[in-house]
Design a protein around this motif. Structure first.
Motif, PDB file in Angstrom:
ATOM      1  N   SER A 162      13.265   0.626 -57.343  1.00  0.00           N
ATOM      2  CA  SER A 162      12.540   1.903 -57.315  1.00  0.00           C
ATOM      3  C   SER A 162      12.943   2.776 -56.132  1.00  0.00           C
ATOM      4  O   SER A 162      12.826   3.995 -56.200  1.00  0.00           O
ATOM      5  N   ILE A 163      13.426   2.162 -55.060  1.00  0.00           N
ATOM      6  CA  ILE A 163      13.842   2.959 -53.898  1.00  0.00           C
ATOM      7  C   ILE A 163      15.357   3.073 -53.796  1.00  0.00           C
ATOM      8  O   ILE A 163      15.885   3.648 -52.848  1.00  0.00           O
ATOM      9  N   GLY A 208       7.757   0.444 -49.905  1.00  0.00           N
ATOM     10  CA  GLY A 208       8.720  -0.104 -50.852  1.00  0.00           C
ATOM     11  C   GLY A 208       9.803  -0.957 -50.228  1.00  0.00           C
ATOM     12  O   GLY A 208      10.098  -2.056 -50.720  1.00  0.00           O
ATOM     13  N   TYR A 209      10.404  -0.469 -49.154  1.00  0.00           N
ATOM     14  CA  TYR A 209      11.498  -1.238 -48.541  1.00  0.00           C
ATOM     15  C   TYR A 209      10.965  -2.553 -47.978  1.00  0.00           C
ATOM     16  O   TYR A 209      11.588  -3.601 -48.169  1.00  0.00           O
ATOM     17  N   HIS A 229       2.102   0.745 -49.897  1.00  0.00           N
ATOM     18  CA  HIS A 229       3.245   1.047 -50.777  1.00  0.00           C
ATOM     19  C   HIS A 229       4.538   1.236 -49.981  1.00  0.00           C
ATOM     20  O   HIS A 229       5.294   2.178 -50.222  1.00  0.00           O
ATOM     21  N   SER A 264      10.599  -3.278 -56.606  1.00  0.00           N
ATOM     22  CA  SER A 264      10.498  -2.419 -55.415  1.00  0.00           C
ATOM     23  C   SER A 264      11.866  -1.955 -54.957  1.00  0.00           C
ATOM     24  O   SER A 264      12.058  -0.784 -54.637  1.00  0.00           O
ATOM     25  N   ALA A 275      10.216  -5.038 -50.738  1.00  0.00           N
ATOM     26  CA  ALA A 275      11.451  -5.625 -51.274  1.00  0.00           C
ATOM     27  C   ALA A 275      12.082  -6.591 -50.279  1.00  0.00           C
ATOM     28  O   ALA A 275      12.485  -7.710 -50.651  1.00  0.00           O
ATOM     29  N   ARG A 331       2.011  -4.040 -48.995  1.00  0.00           N
ATOM     30  CA  ARG A 331       1.608  -3.670 -50.360  1.00  0.00           C
ATOM     31  C   ARG A 331       0.558  -2.560 -50.416  1.00  0.00           C
ATOM     32  O   ARG A 331       0.729  -1.596 -51.159  1.00  0.00           O
ATOM     33  N   CYS A 377       9.943  -8.381 -56.017  1.00  0.00           N
ATOM     34  CA  CYS A 377      10.673  -7.570 -55.044  1.00  0.00           C
ATOM     35  C   CYS A 377      11.798  -6.773 -55.701  1.00  0.00           C
ATOM     36  O   CYS A 377      12.188  -5.722 -55.192  1.00  0.00           O
TER      37      CYS A 377
END
Length: 188
Positions: A93-94, A57-58, A55, A90, A61, A52, A87
């Motif tokens: 967002s990716i 992201g993967y 950041h 996240s 998630a 976190r 999750c």
């Protein structure tokens, strides 16, 4: 497990922050598969704690999804919903379609545990739609398996059987023994 634990120690020693997050996630998955849900939860939470602030992201998630699965297995539907909501953002967002498909599947199973059949079916269908966008047939197999479970609990045996047959068809010669076992158990 011992190899992952040695890897974790080495990655910590080297200061490989992303590697530590990855190994905690891998240990969480392994512990969960072995039935050690408390250890699995701990590893997923540690992975999230590391990912976190950076950041990642993967990793947020993926570890969040693992945590949600463990919480679902523990029967904590409220904590499961909080974990999947976190999750999902996240993953979206990716653009991680495979993770989004899996997250919707876990959300559907969580709603099923709460007796919300219509909502569960809707999310299972979303999972199937996302899974169809990927090249991973196991995601589609899992979505059909969840749809079958929903219909089984509703008492719609014909629809449950048809969904399970679709899961079996898509599984084909798949070698994921855990998924094949889930399908076989449900068929029984």
């Amino acid at each position: 497990r011992a190899t992952f634990e040695r890897s974790l120690a080495l990655r910590k020693e080297l200061g490989d922050i992303e590697g530590v997050a990855i190994v905690h996630n891998n240990l969480g998955t392994l512990c969960g598969d072995q039935g050690d849900l408390d250890a699995a939860e701990g590893h997923f939470r540690q992975s999230l704690e590391i990912a976190r602030p950076f950041h990642m992201g993967y990793h947020i998630a993926n570890s969040g999804l693992g945590l949600a699965r463990v919480l679902l297995l523990k029967g904590d539907t409220e904590a499961t919903e909080a974990a999947v909501a976190d999750c999902l953002a996240s993953a979206q967002s990716i653009g991680a379609e495979a993770l989004v498909a899996e997250i919707h599947s876990v959300r559907a199973e969580n709603l099923l545990a709460r007796g919300s059949w219509d909502e569960a079916r809707s999310l299972a269908e979303q999972s199937l739609a996302e899974a169809t966008k990927t090249s991973d047939p196991l995601l589609q197999v899992n979505a059909w398996r969840v749809i079958s479970e929903i219909e089984l609990q509703r008492g719609r045996l014909g629809e449950a059987s048809a969904a399970l047959k679709e899961a079996e068809r898509l599984a084909g010669d798949e070698t994921d023994q855990l998924m094949i076992g889930r399908i076989a158990a449900q068929a029984g």
